[in-house]
Design a protein around this motif. Structure first.
Motif, PDB file in Angstrom:
ATOM      1  N   SER A  12       0.298  -6.204  -4.476  1.00  0.00           N
ATOM      2  CA  SER A  12       1.261  -5.340  -5.149  1.00  0.00           C
ATOM      3  C   SER A  12       0.581  -4.105  -5.741  1.00  0.00           C
ATOM      4  CB  SER A  12       2.014  -6.099  -6.250  1.00  0.00           C
ATOM      5  OG  SER A  12       3.023  -5.284  -6.819  1.00  0.00           O
ATOM      6  N   PHE A  13       0.715  -2.991  -5.019  1.00  0.00           N
ATOM      7  CA  PHE A  13       0.123  -1.725  -5.460  1.00  0.00           C
ATOM      8  C   PHE A  13       1.059  -0.587  -5.078  1.00  0.00           C
ATOM      9  CE2 PHE A  13      -2.515   2.052  -5.018  1.00  0.00           C
ATOM     10  CZ  PHE A  13      -3.261   2.012  -6.186  1.00  0.00           C
ATOM     11  N   VAL A  14       1.182   0.388  -5.990  1.00  0.00           N
ATOM     12  CA  VAL A  14       1.983   1.589  -5.740  1.00  0.00           C
ATOM     13  C   VAL A  14       1.072   2.798  -5.911  1.00  0.00           C
ATOM     14  CG1 VAL A  14       3.957   2.978  -6.432  1.00  0.00           C
ATOM     15  CG2 VAL A  14       4.103   0.482  -6.544  1.00  0.00           C
ATOM     16  N   GLY A  15       0.889   3.581  -4.847  1.00  0.00           N
ATOM     17  CA  GLY A  15       0.021   4.750  -4.922  1.00  0.00           C
ATOM     18  C   GLY A  15      -0.821   4.883  -3.670  1.00  0.00           C
ATOM     19  N   ASN A  16      -1.938   5.559  -3.795  1.00  0.00           N
ATOM     20  CA  ASN A  16      -2.845   5.789  -2.670  1.00  0.00           C
ATOM     21  C   ASN A  16      -4.115   4.964  -2.848  1.00  0.00           C
ATOM     22  OD1 ASN A  16      -1.207   7.806  -1.360  1.00  0.00           O
ATOM     23  ND2 ASN A  16      -1.807   9.213  -2.996  1.00  0.00           N
ATOM     24  N   MET A  17      -4.538   4.343  -1.757  1.00  0.00           N
ATOM     25  CA  MET A  17      -5.694   3.440  -1.805  1.00  0.00           C
ATOM     26  C   MET A  17      -6.660   3.777  -0.687  1.00  0.00           C
ATOM     27  SD  MET A  17      -5.664  -0.725  -1.828  1.00  0.00           S
ATOM     28  CE  MET A  17      -4.981  -0.703  -3.480  1.00  0.00           C
ATOM     29  N   MET A  76      -4.340  -6.615  -8.632  1.00  0.00           N
ATOM     30  CA  MET A  76      -3.021  -7.233  -8.720  1.00  0.00           C
ATOM     31  C   MET A  76      -2.090  -6.395  -9.588  1.00  0.00           C
ATOM     32  SD  MET A  76      -4.595 -10.996  -9.443  1.00  0.00           S
ATOM     33  CE  MET A  76      -5.918 -10.175 -10.357  1.00  0.00           C
ATOM     34  N   ASP A  77      -0.909  -6.089  -9.068  1.00  0.00           N
ATOM     35  CA  ASP A  77       0.148  -5.411  -9.836  1.00  0.00           C
ATOM     36  C   ASP A  77      -0.357  -4.126 -10.482  1.00  0.00           C
ATOM     37  OD1 ASP A  77       2.053  -7.421  -9.259  1.00  0.00           O
ATOM     38  OD2 ASP A  77       1.192  -8.681 -10.820  1.00  0.00           O
ATOM     39  N   CYS A  78      -1.000  -3.268  -9.700  1.00  0.00           N
ATOM     40  CA  CYS A  78      -1.543  -2.015 -10.216  1.00  0.00           C
ATOM     41  C   CYS A  78      -0.871  -0.826  -9.541  1.00  0.00           C
ATOM     42  CB  CYS A  78      -3.054  -1.968 -10.000  1.00  0.00           C
ATOM     43  SG  CYS A  78      -3.988  -3.125 -11.034  1.00  0.00           S
ATOM     44  N   ALA A  79      -1.133   0.365 -10.102  1.00  0.00           N
ATOM     45  CA  ALA A  79      -0.563   1.594  -9.562  1.00  0.00           C
ATOM     46  C   ALA A  79      -1.520   2.749  -9.815  1.00  0.00           C
ATOM     47  CB  ALA A  79       0.807   1.871 -10.194  1.00  0.00           C
ATOM     48  N   GLY A  80      -1.286   3.870  -9.094  1.00  0.00           N
ATOM     49  CA  GLY A  80      -2.099   5.063  -9.285  1.00  0.00           C
ATOM     50  C   GLY A  80      -2.889   5.404  -8.043  1.00  0.00           C
TER      51      GLY A  80
END
Length: 312
Positions: free
Chosen positions: A182-187, A163-167
């Motif tokens: 809610s995530f910003v980056g590559n998964m 939840m609400d993470c990035a990277g």
């Protein structure tokens, strides 16, 4: 005045009782250690049969707390019966520079038993926002909230929630569902069992699943998904790279941005749909060509259901 007196009585008597009740319900941790951090932090956690919950906070510290549970209820670690059972486990919580190492394991494979009346553990960790997490779990749920870093998760059982993470996020699970909000980056997610749900992602998403359905909502970026055991539902707001969706165990339903230039390659048992500004070939179960002059490659294939695209 009477109403004021009643409200004052409520706050002086009832409210403290509710706070006290919450404190008793939360229980006392078996382990509680805090470590000062300067700069980006890292967590390395290895557990078996324990849940892990990590939350970001504003302090330049990492706080690690371990709670003891039995049959889902918090236990008092000072209780003689519980204390005796705790002797069968080893805990290590140490700091090495900016990294916090947490290890929990049974002293003997014979004593490890997750059945009724046996102990299990809940790890509750608070860390700075700029923290990377490397987690290895042989069982138990994992939840991460508010962290920005490089995250690597390996789990053989239990749900995983982000939840609400990035990277950058990589996860492998042989059992349990994934939930991302809610995530910003590559998964990059690999799962051999359980559904995968991703909501509100900006960046790149890769999913490989041998069991369970895939639901993706409000994605801006690229997406590559392969599943052999379920349907795919995807809603993409904007396209910054390829879209590739394949399933052998269900249908595909996707929503793509309207007026986007696309190179379509759709294969399914029933791929009929209305396409505007399309040039190419349409057969009973195949659509291949350019839409709006072409552009972003979009490949979708289902051997166990239909392929359908809507445009917004």
């Amino acid at each position: 005045m009477k109403n004021f007196a009643f409200i004052l009585f409520f706050y002086l008597l009832v409210l403290p009782m509710s706070v006290m009740s919450k404190t008793v319900q939360e229980g006392s941790p078996y382990i509680s250690k805090a470590f000062d951090i300067t700069g980006d932090a890292a967590l390395e956690i290895k557990t078996a049969g324990a849940s892990i919950q990590i939350e970001a906070w504003d302090n330049d510290q990492v706080l690690v707390e371990v709670f003891v549970k039995r049959n889902g209820k918090l236990m008092d670690p000072t209780d003689p019966e519980i204390a005796e059972k705790l002797e069968a486990f080893e805990f290590e919580v140490v700091q090495e520079g900016q990294k916090i190492n947490v290890i929990m394991q049974s002293k003997s494979k014979v004593t490890w038993n997750m059945g009724r009346n046996q102990l299990n553990f809940a790890f509750e960790i608070h860390a700075p926002e700029r923290t990377s997490a490397d987690l290895r779990s042989a069982g138990g749920s994992i939840a991460i909230s508010g962290l920005d870093g490089r995250h690597n998760l390996v789990s053989s059982g239990g749900t995983i929630r982000l939840m609400d993470c990035a990277g950058d996020f990589q996860a492998k699970s042989s059992g349990g569902s994934f939930s991302v909000e809610s995530f910003v980056g590559n998964m990059d997610i690999s799962s051999s069992g359980g559904s995968v749900k991703v909501f509100d992602l900006v960046g790149g998403l890769k999913v490989n699943s041998s069991g369970g359905s895939l639901t993706v909502e409000d994605i801006s970026g690229s997406m590559v998904a392969n599943t052999s055991g379920g349907s795919i539902r995807a809603n993409l707001l904007s396209l910054e790279g390829e879209v590739s969706l394949k399933t052998s165990g269900g249908g595909i339903t996707a929503t793509l941005p309207k007026n986007e230039g696309l190179d379509l390659d759709l294969r399914g048992t029933s791929s009929k749909m209305r396409l505007e500004n399309f040039q190419g070939e349409i057969s009973s179960n195949t659509i291949k060509g350019k839409m709006n002059g072409g552009g972003v490659p979009v490949y979708m294939a289902s051997s166990g259901g239909s392929v359908k695209i809507d445009f917004k």
